[in-house]
Design a protein around this motif. Structure first.
Motif, PDB file in Angstrom:
ATOM      1  N   LEU A 208       0.736  -1.530  -0.074  1.00  0.00           N
ATOM      2  CA  LEU A 208      -0.138  -0.165  -0.476  1.00  0.00           C
ATOM      3  C   LEU A 208       0.702   1.445   0.224  1.00  0.00           C
TER       4      LEU A 208
ATOM      5  N   ASP B  64       1.585   4.362   1.644  1.00  0.00           N
ATOM      6  CA  ASP B  64       2.275   4.136   3.497  1.00  0.00           C
ATOM      7  C   ASP B  64       3.480   3.269   3.195  1.00  0.00           C
TER       8      ASP B  64
ATOM      9  N   SER C 273      -9.142   0.669  -0.220  1.00  0.00           N
ATOM     10  CA  SER C 273      -7.742   1.692  -0.092  1.00  0.00           C
ATOM     11  C   SER C 273      -6.855   1.518   0.037  1.00  0.00           C
ATOM     12  N   ARG C 274      -6.134   2.186  -0.161  1.00  0.00           N
ATOM     13  CA  ARG C 274      -4.104   2.113  -0.222  1.00  0.00           C
ATOM     14  C   ARG C 274      -3.361   2.706  -0.139  1.00  0.00           C
ATOM     15  N   LEU C 275      -3.757   2.095   1.958  1.00  0.00           N
ATOM     16  CA  LEU C 275      -3.306   3.152   2.130  1.00  0.00           C
ATOM     17  C   LEU C 275      -3.184   1.703   3.346  1.00  0.00           C
ATOM     18  N   THR C 276      -2.601   1.448   4.669  1.00  0.00           N
ATOM     19  CA  THR C 276      -3.099   0.418   5.637  1.00  0.00           C
ATOM     20  C   THR C 276      -3.853   0.909   6.988  1.00  0.00           C
TER      21      THR C 276
ATOM     22  N   ARG D 181      -3.164   1.709   9.786  1.00  0.00           N
ATOM     23  CA  ARG D 181      -2.010   2.041  11.249  1.00  0.00           C
ATOM     24  C   ARG D 181      -1.304   3.116  10.532  1.00  0.00           C
ATOM     25  N   GLY D 182      -0.750   2.719   8.997  1.00  0.00           N
ATOM     26  CA  GLY D 182      -0.323   4.620   8.037  1.00  0.00           C
ATOM     27  C   GLY D 182      -1.877   5.201   8.122  1.00  0.00           C
ATOM     28  N   ALA D 183      -2.469   4.903   7.746  1.00  0.00           N
ATOM     29  CA  ALA D 183      -3.636   6.314   7.427  1.00  0.00           C
ATOM     30  C   ALA D 183      -4.161   6.287   9.475  1.00  0.00           C
TER      31      ALA D 183
END
Lengths: 451, 313
Positions: A49, A51, B285-288, B290-292
């Protein structure tokens, strides 16, 4: 093909739920491109992903690298990044519309045998990576031998770096043939060879335009479609009792259930069962599948079994069909992989965990040590060091109902534990080391590249 | 309702006996709960009222039904919790007749045993109350909801993870885990952290919640909330110390992907008000997770590993 892995097309909840799970392990030596393959697989299947990729780009820039180093996706520990090495097995997860995958990512350099044994013990498929320029080398044979010892049902030979041999079919075919002959002799039941370039992305997720001669599936497509066998007709049913459930409440005053995960085969209501090692018999009166009554349950379901009679059963016992009970024994012969740093020696007093039972045991003899490179036996080595594989004779303090590992990976396996500090010493597989070689099929090549 | 072999044969599965991925994960987690019940004296489940610990409790309830769960619960209370989550916690404990232990960060701060950090984040402060509670109550197995997909240090974590008498994790001295033969041996004073959800992903957790019809705190679903922006995240305004003078509060339609300390858990813009909508949103979603939504993981490349080494969950 690509549409199955494109998460930007939202999948329905039903689609997402109708998938199965495949556990697989990678085996690779230092420079054969395993990190690149894993990175490529995660990246091209859109499992990395934004990030995570940003973090890798950021870390790569800090190191003065121009392009993101995909190995940083998998090297997670401070020491690994500082030293550029990989410590121990890591587990990674990705999914396509067809399947969920658990990848046991086993490092090539450090203590590779025990790491590969650890990864392969739960795997239904092992990937052996080969550098197309070098072909089958000692390390390749070692990986094939471990996959055969652990009886991993499917082996994939990934012939990597095809871009560096001009994508030549002849190079691939020769390597595939040599490997298949060797692995078949060890009894590996199914071998699939796939020509890839992890760096360039050929045949990893997307079919390669550079290898028109290859008619088989891409690496990911094979992972998505390989059948996970659940042929219960040939399995001996086994239920190690984990815990006795006795609510003793007003609502359930007499409930007495034997909880456990079915290790092999299937159990049916009405079936006559025997409790080992006591040998008492009864009949299954009901099976609860996590709160729901069922008529039949099978491996690897976690269930609670109720019996018609009040038999004395506790944690560590094994429930088996009366007509198909294994013999119990206090003398076990097994192939083991020693996983601890301190050696295993004759006379070593250990604990042996088999299923849900842990008993005292004594290492009676170490008749041989296996040299994985050429499969030769070194007689009476006296001890096994870390990463050694050898034959061991063990005497247990109590009789155990062990199966041959060839019949059941669950009830034919055990671990040895150091009673003084709890260290896991050794992984054990009961019975013969390698499967008897099956004749290599000499039929016409109508299965594509499925060697 | 009874099930026969014929009933379960579904298109798309390999054989009538192949389990769906959710059934396989559920069965494995139940096996882990039962192993701990069989081998340990004083296990406890870390329970925050977040979705992972809620799924853990649900699995434990199924694993021992119709008997009660043979474990108590432990909440490490940062003092900056979402009120809806605390309400959910207390209601759940009561409903199932469970015993709840609370280790309070605020207590430690009040008596001077811990100092508030300049950035106001209390997440790293949880380690001391947690480890001292484990020692005081002599817990020998501590269930955590950690998943290996969350973070790359966690990808290396064992299902049974031995901690020394200081609760420290040493990634270089982990026991190999072979087959499903978990080794829970430990010396007095040591304990084992147990992660039944190790092999689950965020999406698995949500699909399981949907399949099982598990109730969650409302903050997981889209709702209007007063938030302000800090370090690229939407934080909830509150007495914990936000917003500062330079930060402005606005009302947005948001939901949470994780639940933690209010000072470092961010909300995401979302209009997902149902479980299906949440699952569809996460799948795209393209974010994990925890990253988000987690500020504390962004502190350094090895933030999670460093905290885990000290005894964090």
């Amino acid at each position: 093909m690509t549409s199955t892995t494109e998460p930007t097309v939202p999948l329905s909840v039903e689609q997402l739920s109708a998938t199965t799970l495949l556990r697989f392990a990678t085996a690779g030596s230092v420079d054969d491109g395993k990190s690149t393959l894993v990175g490529r697989l995660l990246h091209d299947s859109k499992s990395v992903l934004t990030d995570q990729l940003e973090a890798v780009e950021h870390a790569s820039r800090n190191r003065g690298q121009d392009t993101p180093d995909l190995a940083l996706l998998t090297d997670g520990l401070r020491a690994e990044r500082e030293q550029g090495i990989t410590i121990d097995v890591a587990y990674r997860y990705f999914a396509t519309a067809r399947r969920r995958f658990i990848l046991a990512d086993t490092p090539g350099h450090v203590q590779y045998t025990r790491n590969m044994v650890t990864g392969a013990s739960t795997a239904e498929l092992t990937v052996v990576l080969v550098d197309a320029r070098n072909g089958v080398v000692e390390q390749t044979r070692r990986h094939a031998a471990i996959a055969a010892l652990l009886r991993v049902p499917h082996v994939v030979l990934a012939v990597n770096k095809m871009d560096l041999v001009e994508y030549k079919e002849s190079v691939f075919a020769a390597i595939a043939e040599e490997f298949t002959a060797y692995a078949s002799e060890l009894g590996v039941p199914e071998i699939t060879a796939i020509p890839i370039s992890a760096l360039a992305g050929d045949n990893v997720v997307d079919p390669s335009a550079n290898m028109d001669w290859y008619g088989g599936p891409t690496f990911l497509e094979h992972l998505e479609t390989v059948p996970v066998s659940h042929d219960l007709t040939t399995c001996h049913a086994r239920l190690p009792v984990q815990f006795v459930i006795r609510p003793q409440t007003a609502e359930h005053p007499d409930y007495r259930g034997y909880a456990g995960q079915i290790a092999a085969g299937a159990f049916r209501v009405g079936e006559s069962v025997t409790v080992l090692p006591s040998g008492r018999t009864s009949r299954i009166s009901a099976i609860d599948l996590l709160g729901e009554p069922v008529d039949v349950a099978w491996t690897t379901q976690s269930v609670t079994v109720l019996l018609e009679d009040d038999v004395d059963i506790s944690r560590g016992d094994l429930l088996v069909p009366t007509k198909d009970a294994p013999a119990t024994t206090q003398d076990i012969e097994a192939t083991v992989c020693h996983v601890a740093d301190a050696p295993l020696t004759i006379g070593h007093r250990v604990l042996l965990k088999h299923g849900t039972r842990t008993v005292k045991a004594l290492v009676k003899d170490i008749p041989s040590r296996l040299t994985l490179d050429d499969l030769s036996l070194h007689p009476h080595p006296g001890h096994l060091d870390a990463n050694d594989i050898g034959r061991v004779k063990i005497r247990t303090a109590e009789p155990l109902p062990v199966d041959s590992y060839a019949d059941s990976r669950r009830t034919g396996s055990f671990i040895l534990i150091d009673p003084s500090d709890g260290t896991t010493l050794t992984a054990g597989m009961v019975g013969e080391s390698f499967a008897s070689p099956e004749p290599v099929k000499a039929e016409a090549d109508d299965d594509g590249w499925d060697f | 309702m009874t099930t026969t072999v014929a009933d379960v044969s579904e298109e798309g599965t390999d054989s009538p006996y192949a389990l769906s991925h959710l059934d396989a994960l559920e069965s494995e987690a139940v096996h882990i709960f039962r192993e701990v019940a069989g081998e340990f004296e004083r296990p406890v489940i870390l329970f925050s009222g977040g979705k992972d610990s809620i799924v853990m409790l649900h699995l434990a309830l199924k694993a021992f039904a119709p008997a009660p769960v043979p474990f108590s619960l432990l909440h490490v209370d940062t003092g900056h919790n979402f009120p809806e989550v605390l309400e959910y916690r207390d209601r759940t404990v009561k409903k199932h007749g469970l015993r709840l232990h609370v280790a309070s960060v605020q207590d430690y701060i009040d008596r001077g045993a811990l100092k508030e950090r300049p950035d106001g984040t209390r997440n790293p402060l949880q380690t001391v109350p947690l480890t001292e509670k484990i020692q005081a109550e002599r817990f020998d197995a501590v269930f955590g909801g950690g998943r290996r997909d969350e973070e790359k240090a966690r990808a290396k974590e064992r299902v049974f993870s031995l901690r020394d008498e200081f609760s420290q994790w040493d990634p270089r001295r982990q026991r190999p885990e072979l087959w499903n033969l978990y080794n829970g041996r430990h010396a007095p004073g040591e304990h084992v952290r147990v992660f039944p959800l190790s092999n689950w992903t965020e999406l698995d957790v949500w699909q399981y919640i949907a399949r099982e019809g598990i109730e969650l705190p409302e903050i997981y679903f889209a709702h209007e909330r007063e938030v302000f922006q800090r370090a690229g995240m939407w934080l909830t305004a509150g007495e914990w110390g936000g917003p500062k003078e330079t930060e402005t509060v606005e009302t947005r339609l948001v939901r949470y992907r994780t639940v933690g300390d209010m000072s470092c858990t961010g909300a995401v813009d979302s209009d997902a008000t149902t479980l299906d909508a949440v699952i569809t949103e996460i799948a795209a979603s393209r974010l994990t997770e925890r990253g988000a939504t987690r500020a504390d993981d962004k502190m350094s490349e090895a933030a999670m590993e460093d905290r885990k080494r000290e005894g964090y969950f």
